[in-house]
Design a protein around this motif. Structure first.
Motif: not given
Length: 448
Positions: A73-85, A195-198, A224-225
């Motif tokens: 019920g929301n517009q979801l955006f997935l931050k795919k940190e599992h794509f890191s090396i 925090g660079t993820v944010g 991040m916060s």
């Protein structure tokens, strides 16, 4: 606002101070990144960390997910940190820390304790930087994480049943050999790096209303916060933990750090007994709420990501989606908000993945176990199988119970493990079997 995101987005600098109770000398506090005599984490430190690591740590995608958006019920955006090396966000903080070591510290080598993802990050970047690297991991760490950590080049020491016990061993080795300890979360450079993820998320989508972050020791959500709130004070930041080890949840609600006992969880990456003092000093002022999800909810989220996104995420990386799917954050329930969900890692043991998939299938009604009591004579099992075939249920396994069956000695009880299409399908199977004369039929799988 768009210009602020891509331009000078740091008009203020927030500084936090905290005390690390077990760091008895200034030298130890400096080595562990918890020197209370200097600022712990600032927005400017995160900005510098981003510039420091961006040439080495590739930016990870922030992808919209139409199918999961429809589910939550929301517009979801997935931050795919599992794509890191190294398969998780952990290399951001680890690299930021190691790039700031002095020549003397580099010559003596580094050490860390970790259940897996931080270990791989330190091992990979330690080897890349030419540092003598030792990793202490609990003996319960997933095999795939231990194996990969060794392959990246570090010496791995297995010690203790938990992260806490591995940590004590690593601290002792650090003192004896003069190594710099790279803490997984209780370190200002680590928090700044995470925090660079944010920063990336708001560069990729400056209109996010909320961000959901898995929480273990607290380093990621702290960094991040801090950066998210400094850029957009109205953005909501939610943390998610497993009910198995709710250390940050309890600490957040009491206002002081609460230790929790070690318990097994499929979210092993966030199974921490003692959260970090450094991140907690930020979290209690910048995070809006922390919620809990159970093992079944985590398994369902892993399965949804596998099926709908074709992506493999470890249990700890899926807790954010689990919270949304289970309506654990009322403020986001069917609100059509733009929500960023951080998928923190994908380093999952294949054996565990198989178990998680099965658990998720059970939770969603696509795997069921049905007990049917029949007369122990030829033809009875065939009758039951014929009914199952008619109802398009696939038989995955059959067991027979005789010795422990509470029934006439002339009876037996085949136990069917079935691949089904949901709880309505399971109900239809049970009803049909009873109509055909198999009155003593029941489902071991809970029906919702």
């Amino acid at each position: 606002y768009q210009r602020r995101v891509h331009g000078d987005i740091f008009p203020y600098s927030f500084v936090f101070y905290a005390r690390q109770p077990n760091m008895r000398t200034p030298a130890l506090r400096r080595a562990f990144g918890t020197d209370a005599s200097s600022p712990l984490v600032t927005v400017d430190a995160i900005k510098k960390a981003y510039r420091r690591i961006k040439e080495t740590v590739p930016k990870t995608p922030l992808d919209p997910s139409p199918r999961l958006s429809a589910l939550t019920g929301n517009q979801l955006f997935l931050k795919k940190e599992h794509f890191s090396i190294t398969g998780s966000y952990k290399e951001r903080g680890a690299l930021n820390k190691m790039l700031q070591l002095t020549d003397e510290e580099k010559s003596k080598g580094v050490i860390c304790s970790s259940a897996g993802n931080h270990a791989q990050a330190v091992s990979y970047h330690g080897a890349r930087l030419g540092l003598d690297t030792v990793i202490v991991m609990p003996i319960t760490a997933p095999h795939v994480k231990v194996k990969t950590t060794r392959e990246f080049g570090a010496k791995v020491v297995l010690a203790g049943e938990s992260f806490g016990e591995a940590y004590e061993t690593a601290v002792q080795i650090a003192k004896e050999e003069g190594r710099t300890f790279i803490h997984a979360f209780n370190d200002r450079e680590i928090v700044a790096g995470q925090g660079t993820v944010g920063m990336e998320m708001l560069e990729q989508n400056p209109y996010l209303d909320a961000v959901i972050v898995p929480v273990g020791g607290g380093g990621l959500i702290a960094g991040m916060s801090l950066i998210l709130k400094s850029i957009n004070p109205r953005i909501k930041v939610y943390g998610v933990e497993s009910t198995a080890m709710p250390g940050m949840y309890k600490s957040f609600r009491t206002g002081s750090i609460v230790n929790v006992p070690k318990r097994p969880s499929m979210a092993d990456g966030i199974a921490i007994e003692h959260v970090g003092e450094v991140p907690f000093s930020i979290i209690k002022n910048h995070v809006d709420d922390i919620v809990l999800v159970d093992e079944d909810e985590i398994a369902s989220a892993v399965l949804e990501l596998l099926e709908k996104e074709r992506t493999v995420v470890e249990g700890s990386g899926a807790v954010g989606l689990a919270a949304l799917m289970s309506n654990k954050i009322p403020e986001l329930q069917d609100r059509e908000k733009q929500v960023g969900v951080v998928l923190t890692g994908g380093n999952i043991d294949m054996t565990l993945l198989g178990r998680i998939i099965d658990k998720g299938l059970v939770k969603s009604g696509r795997l069921a176990r049905i007990h049917v009591t029949v007369m122990d004579v030829p033809g009875q099992l065939s009758r039951v199988c014929t009914i199952l075939t008619q109802l398009r249920a696939n038989v995955k396994d059959i067991e027979h119970e005789r010795a422990f069956l509470v029934a006439n000695v002339g009876m037996t009880q085949p136990i069917f493990t079935l691949e089904t299409r949901g709880f309505d399908h399971i109900n239809a199977i049970v009803q049909k079997l009873k109509e055909e004369g198999f009155a003593d039929t029941h489902v071991e799988t809970p029906i919702s």
